[in-house]
Every structure is written in C-alpha cells, then in structure tokens.
Design a protein around this motif. Structure first.
Motif, short mmCIF file in Angstrom:
data_model
loop_
_atom_site.label_atom_id
_atom_site.label_comp_id
_atom_site.label_asym_id
_atom_site.label_seq_id
_atom_site.Cartn_x
_atom_site.Cartn_y
_atom_site.Cartn_z
N TYR A 40 -6.63 -28.01 17.20
CA TYR A 40 -7.70 -27.83 15.80
C TYR A 40 -7.44 -26.59 15.43
O TYR A 40 -7.18 -26.44 14.10
CB TYR A 40 -8.85 -28.35 16.50
N GLY A 44 -4.37 -27.43 12.61
CA GLY A 44 -5.62 -28.28 11.76
C GLY A 44 -5.70 -29.64 12.06
O GLY A 44 -5.77 -30.43 11.20
N GLU A 45 -5.45 -29.97 13.30
CA GLU A 45 -5.95 -31.45 13.88
C GLU A 45 -7.43 -31.53 13.56
O GLU A 45 -8.13 -30.75 13.58
CB GLU A 45 -5.68 -31.57 15.26
N THR A 46 -7.66 -32.67 13.31
CA THR A 46 -9.09 -33.09 13.03
C THR A 46 -9.68 -33.62 14.34
O THR A 46 -9.17 -34.23 15.27
CB THR A 46 -9.41 -34.11 11.77
N LEU A 47 -11.25 -33.33 14.48
CA LEU A 47 -11.68 -33.79 15.79
C LEU A 47 -12.88 -34.83 14.98
O LEU A 47 -13.68 -34.27 14.62
CB LEU A 47 -12.36 -32.55 16.42
N THR A 48 -12.85 -35.82 15.74
CA THR A 48 -13.97 -36.81 15.30
C THR A 48 -14.99 -36.57 16.18
O THR A 48 -15.28 -35.83 17.27
CB THR A 48 -13.31 -38.34 15.49
#
Length: 69
Positions: A40, A44-48
């Motif tokens: 993240y 820039g990975e997304t975290l739900t």
C-alpha cells in the motif's frame, strides 16, 4: 533480498534458541498484513475494508498470543 532473508532466518533461529517458539509462531501471522501495508505504502495498492478487518484480526490474535505467555 538474499541478505534480508538470511537476516530474518537468523533472527528467527535466535528467538527459537531463547525458547520463544510460541512467539515466533505467532509472529508468522503478521507477515501478510505487513506485506499488504508495504505494498500500500510503496506501490499504491488498494486495501478493501475486508482486508483491513483481516489485518486487525491477525494483529489482535498476535497480541493475545503474546500477552498470554
């Protein structure tokens, strides 16, 4: 990567030698949340919300296991 892996294994071996086997085993549950946090922050990975809840459950489990020793 190789130096980091060797250092991590040596640290785990030192903890096992000190008799902290349960602590070492519980720390393995933090590997996925920490990896997701690094992805993240760096990529820039997304975290739900489900992933964040899973991270919280893993951290709480490690905290309970560490406190009960």
């Amino acid at each position: 990567v190789l130096v980091n892996s060797v250092a991590g294994i040596l640290l785990l071996m030192a903890l096992i030698r000190r008799g902290a086997v349960a602590g070492v085993a519980s720390l393995f549950f933090l590997v996925p949340p920490v990896s997701a946090g690094i992805a993240y922050a760096m990529f820039g990975e997304t975290l739900t919300p489900v992933q964040i809840a899973g991270m919280a459950v893993a951290a709480a489990g490690v905290a309970v296991a560490s406190r009960s020793r």
